[in-house]
Write an enzyme that holds these catalytic residues in place. Structure first.
Site, PDB file in Angstrom:
ATOM      1  CB  CYS A   2      49.754  38.466  51.010  1.00  0.00           C
ATOM      2  SG  CYS A   2      49.803  40.190  50.507  1.00  0.00           S
ATOM      3  NE  ARG A  27      45.402  34.206  50.167  1.00  0.00           N
ATOM      4  CZ  ARG A  27      44.144  34.030  50.548  1.00  0.00           C
ATOM      5  NH1 ARG A  27      43.565  32.879  50.292  1.00  0.00           N
ATOM      6  NH2 ARG A  27      43.487  34.960  51.166  1.00  0.00           N
ATOM      7  CD1 TRP A  76      49.294  40.624  43.107  1.00  0.00           C
ATOM      8  CD2 TRP A  76      48.099  42.102  44.285  1.00  0.00           C
ATOM      9  NE1 TRP A  76      48.629  41.429  42.221  1.00  0.00           N
ATOM     10  CE2 TRP A  76      47.887  42.346  42.912  1.00  0.00           C
ATOM     11  CE3 TRP A  76      47.449  42.913  45.206  1.00  0.00           C
ATOM     12  CZ2 TRP A  76      47.057  43.356  42.442  1.00  0.00           C
ATOM     13  CZ3 TRP A  76      46.623  43.930  44.741  1.00  0.00           C
ATOM     14  CH2 TRP A  76      46.428  44.133  43.368  1.00  0.00           C
ATOM     15  CG  ASN A 102      45.690  38.552  53.006  1.00  0.00           C
ATOM     16  OD1 ASN A 102      45.816  39.334  52.070  1.00  0.00           O
ATOM     17  ND2 ASN A 102      44.715  37.664  53.079  1.00  0.00           N
ATOM     18  N   GLY A 103      45.928  41.907  53.659  1.00  0.00           N
ATOM     19  CA  GLY A 103      44.846  42.877  53.780  1.00  0.00           C
ATOM     20  C   GLY A 103      45.363  44.279  53.594  1.00  0.00           C
ATOM     21  CD  GLU A 505      36.377  36.935  30.265  1.00  0.00           C
ATOM     22  OE1 GLU A 505      36.231  37.902  31.041  1.00  0.00           O
ATOM     23  OE2 GLU A 505      37.184  36.009  30.492  1.00  0.00           O
ATOM     24  CE  LYS A 509      40.855  35.776  30.593  1.00  0.00           C
ATOM     25  NZ  LYS A 509      39.652  35.845  31.355  1.00  0.00           N
ATOM     26  CD  GLU A 512      43.143  38.266  32.605  1.00  0.00           C
ATOM     27  OE1 GLU A 512      43.347  38.410  33.814  1.00  0.00           O
ATOM     28  OE2 GLU A 512      42.173  37.631  32.162  1.00  0.00           O
ATOM     29  CG  HIS A 528      26.788  57.627  20.034  1.00  0.00           C
ATOM     30  ND1 HIS A 528      25.954  58.608  19.543  1.00  0.00           N
ATOM     31  CD2 HIS A 528      26.095  56.463  19.924  1.00  0.00           C
ATOM     32  CE1 HIS A 528      24.812  58.073  19.179  1.00  0.00           C
ATOM     33  NE2 HIS A 528      24.867  56.756  19.398  1.00  0.00           N
ATOM     34  CE  LYS A 628      42.468  31.383  38.973  1.00  0.00           C
ATOM     35  NZ  LYS A 628      41.948  31.827  37.670  1.00  0.00           N
TER      36      LYS A 628
HETATM   37  C1  F6R Z   1      40.419  37.549  34.875  1.00  0.00           C
HETATM   38  C2  F6R Z   1      40.106  37.096  36.221  1.00  0.00           C
HETATM   39  C3  F6R Z   1      39.585  38.092  37.195  1.00  0.00           C
HETATM   40  C4  F6R Z   1      38.596  37.426  38.165  1.00  0.00           C
HETATM   41  C5  F6R Z   1      38.181  38.425  39.262  1.00  0.00           C
HETATM   42  C6  F6R Z   1      37.126  37.842  40.183  1.00  0.00           C
HETATM   43  O1  F6R Z   1      40.851  36.499  34.053  1.00  0.00           O
HETATM   44  O2  F6R Z   1      40.278  35.951  36.548  1.00  0.00           O
HETATM   45  O3  F6R Z   1      39.020  39.192  36.564  1.00  0.00           O
HETATM   46  O4  F6R Z   1      37.473  37.013  37.450  1.00  0.00           O
HETATM   47  O5  F6R Z   1      39.304  38.773  39.998  1.00  0.00           O
HETATM   48  O6  F6R Z   1      37.578  36.670  40.765  1.00  0.00           O
HETATM   49  P1  F6R Z   1      36.570  35.600  41.361  1.00  0.00           P
HETATM   50  O7  F6R Z   1      35.800  35.043  40.226  1.00  0.00           O
HETATM   51  O8  F6R Z   1      37.455  34.581  42.028  1.00  0.00           O
HETATM   52  O9  F6R Z   1      35.697  36.334  42.335  1.00  0.00           O
END
Ligand code: F6R
Length: 633
Positions: A2, A27, A76, A102-103, A505, A509, A512, A528, A628
């Protein structure tokens, strides 16, 4: 995970705190709250709101009260649903102690039961509220703030950054830090506290990064810092040269689209930065010269906390990361093994921490993270530091905790990434790691000067393809393909060798941001089991490779899909006609050096997924349930 911001001074603080909160939205953005001690009477005034991205904005617009001491929080959710009761601040029963957290508090259920047995009443289902009641109970017992905090930190397990306001101490911010970052800012007759200094970077550059396992009592002109056993502790004031620059979308509909288009420049910046990094000599001449200058110069190795001898004797490379950064690391494994011929292992940070650890001499650990704050990766770094291993942060944020705590670091130059779904961080991670693999190879004699130069050129070419392939398919995707594929409920993604982590990846994408179910497999695994899922309602997306042998294996997998009436979308390269002809929807890109095939495909893949989601009308930059920066384990 957070955001926390607080201020104490001689002027009303609401504006500063709420503005800081809006900068920490990355956050978490489930809910937000603000509490202050009113100028006119020594009691709390507070407001909290739940519901998506809007609460912070509403707080800014509608809160009317103010105070000279106050704090705010953007949440969050980890414990308890997203609602107003679970939003911070939380209070004790008498509502004269407020906390933002936060935590995660480990074992909070047990503490909660004990407190309920003592007569405490809870208003939320969060772990954070436990802290408000616990501190209240301890304060009644000790009747002394310092002793209360020592007792509190003995009881609390997990990870926590906390700020308390007590009505009884109306001039003091009470701050506690254990494994979650907290920064104190020193301004004129004002002190600020936040989980990221960006929250107040326009007010002061003088900051104290609170050491782990400390608590602080902060008034407008004093800071008293203590270790968890209660002993006074000294602190270091650091000047941070970074200011929050408000970013706009520069005409793009979403930050994600803007960031997709920024990748070519971000890759170029990253490569140029790699080339000049740490160089103590005046750089002149052609790009070609830079590598040779670096070869004579060990500034790069010093920044990584290494020496030339250490590089020569390197036996294992390990990469540790999460999410998209883990996918970039999995791609980079092929770089280090193919280019430097060094056995390389890649770990998910959240798993690594609980695995058996084997000390292998001459190993290095690259912690790959866009934010440099991801809790699992950070804790893995700390664990490795405790085993006296060589840790190196590969990150996008120079001021991050990982850069401070690792033995060395290297920075991508992606620039701020605002969209929650990572795009340019991924492509710059791949670029940096490809460059680094060559640079290590050069030092060890596996790579020649000419090859190093070609690698830098190939990266620029891949960046060019990344962008031009979007332009080539833009119209078709927007007009025809995105509206069609947005109608499907599920997708299968397949890749092989270096295109397998890339397919993971792509699936991430899509999941998410579009919330469409996407499953990814190594293509060889299809027969398999997963092939049972193939039908005309489940498009199968295959990402090609430029290795001839593996390409032919992929063609066989594509045939397996078509034989089951599967619908095939293919990302292939010029000349791969067999695969292209099997596809219901082919995307064809120019050829590139095989190890950079994923980088070349990155922009088109992201653009395709972005437009499918745009059709669905979801919140692209801030998808549901995500944040993020994942600062909880
Ligand atoms: C997906 C995404 C997350 C981050 C993950 C690690 O689009 O952004 O999967 O890659 O949370 O975050 P970082 O790279 O900041 O350690």
């Amino acid at each position: 995970m957070c955001g926390i911001v607080a201020s104490v001074g001689n002027k009303p603080c609401r504006h500063v705190v709420l503005q800081g909160l809006s900068r920490l939205e990355y956050r978490g953005y489930d809910s937000a709250g603000f509490v202050c001690i009113d100028q006119n009477h020594p009691y709390f005034s507070f407001k909290k709101e739940a519901g998506g991205v809007a609460p912070i904005q509403r707080l800014i617009e509608t809160a009317t009260f103010d105070g000279v001491i106050g704090m705010g929080h953007t949440r969050w959710a980890t414990h308890g649903v997203v609602d107003e009761d679970n939003a911070h601040p939380h209070f004790n029963c008498k509502k004269n102690i407020a906390v933002v957290h936060n935590g995660i508090v480990e074992g909070h259920d047990e503490i909660r039961s004990q407190l309920i047995n003592q007569g405490h009443t809870f208003n939320s289902s969060t772990d954070s509220e436990t802290i408000a009641h616990l501190v209240s109970s301890l304060h009644s017992e000790y009747n002394d703030l310092h002793a209360t905090l020592v007792a509190l930190t003995t009881r609390l397990k997990g990870a926590y950054a906390l700020i308390f306001l007590f009505e009884q101490y109306p001039d003091t911010l009470i701050v506690v830090r254990h494994r979650s970052p907290m920064v104190i800012g020193i301004a004129e007759q004002q002190m600020l506290v936040a989980s990221d200094f960006l929250a107040f970077s326009d007010i002061t550059k003088d900051v104290i990064f609170m050491p782990d396992n400390t608590f602080a009592l902060i008034t407008k002109d004093t800071i008293k810092l203590f270790t968890f056993d209660g002993a006074p502790s000294s602190y270091q004031v650091t000047k941070v040269d970074h200011t929050h620059k408000p970013l706009d979308k520069e005409g793009f509909e979403h930050y994600m689209l803007k960031e997709i288009y920024e990748q070519k420049r971000a890759i170029a910046r990253t490569i140029n930065f790699c080339k000049i990094i740490g160089s103590s000599v005046e750089l002149e001449g052609t790009l070609h010269n830079f590598s040779s200058i670096l070869q004579q110069n060990d500034a790069l190795w010093r920044q990584l906390g290494l020496t030339k001898d250490r590089i020569k004797n390197l036996r294992y490379i390990n990469l540790i990361s999460a999410g998209t950064s883990w996918h970039a690391s999995r791609i980079a494994q092929f770089f280090f093994e193919t280019i430097c011929k060094i056995p390389t292992r890649v770990y998910l940070a959240s798993e690594f921490r609980y695995m058996s650890f084997f000390d292998e001499p001459n190993s290095i650990y690259l912690m790959v993270s866009q934010s440099g704050e991801t809790a699992d990766t950070l804790e893995a770094l700390r664990l490795l530091n405790s085993f006296e291993q060589q840790t190196i942060a590969i990150t996008n944020v120079a001021s991050s905790t990982m850069v401070r705590e690792a033995h060395g670091f290297m920075l991508m130059q992606a620039g701020p990434e605002i969209s929650v779904a990572s795009t340019k961080a991924f492509s710059t991670q791949i670029s940096l790691l490809y460059w680094l693999a060559h640079r290590i190879g050069l030092e060890r004699g596996e790579v020649g000067q000419e090859q190093m130069h070609h690698a830098e050129e190939a990266l620029m070419l891949a960046a060019e393809i990344l962008e031009t392939s979007i332009e080539n398919y833009k119209f078709k995707i927007v007009q025809e393909l995105a509206p069609h594929y947005a109608t499907f409920d599920r997708f299968i993604f397949l890749g092989r060798h270096i295109s397998y982590p890339f397919a993971m990846e792509a699936a991430l994408k899509l999941k998410e941001i579009s919330y469409i179910f996407a499953q990814c497999y190594p293509a060889g695994e299809l027969k398999h089991g997963p092939i049972a899922l193939v039908d005309e309602k489940t498009p199968v997306v295959i990402f090609s490779v430029l290795d001839e042998l593996i390409y032919h294996k992929l063609v066989s997998n594509a045939n397996e899909v078509k034989a089951r009436k599967g619908h095939l979308i293919v990302f292939a390269f010029e000349g791969q006609d067999e695969l292209i002809n099997l596809a219901d929807c082919p995307f064809v890109l120019p050829r590139i050096t095989p190890l950079l095939a994923p980088l070349a495909m990155t922009g088109l893949m992201q653009f395709f997924v972005y437009h499918i989601t745009r059709q669905l009308g979801h919140s692209i930059d801030k998808p549901r349930n995500l944040a993020k920066s994942v600062t909880v384990e």
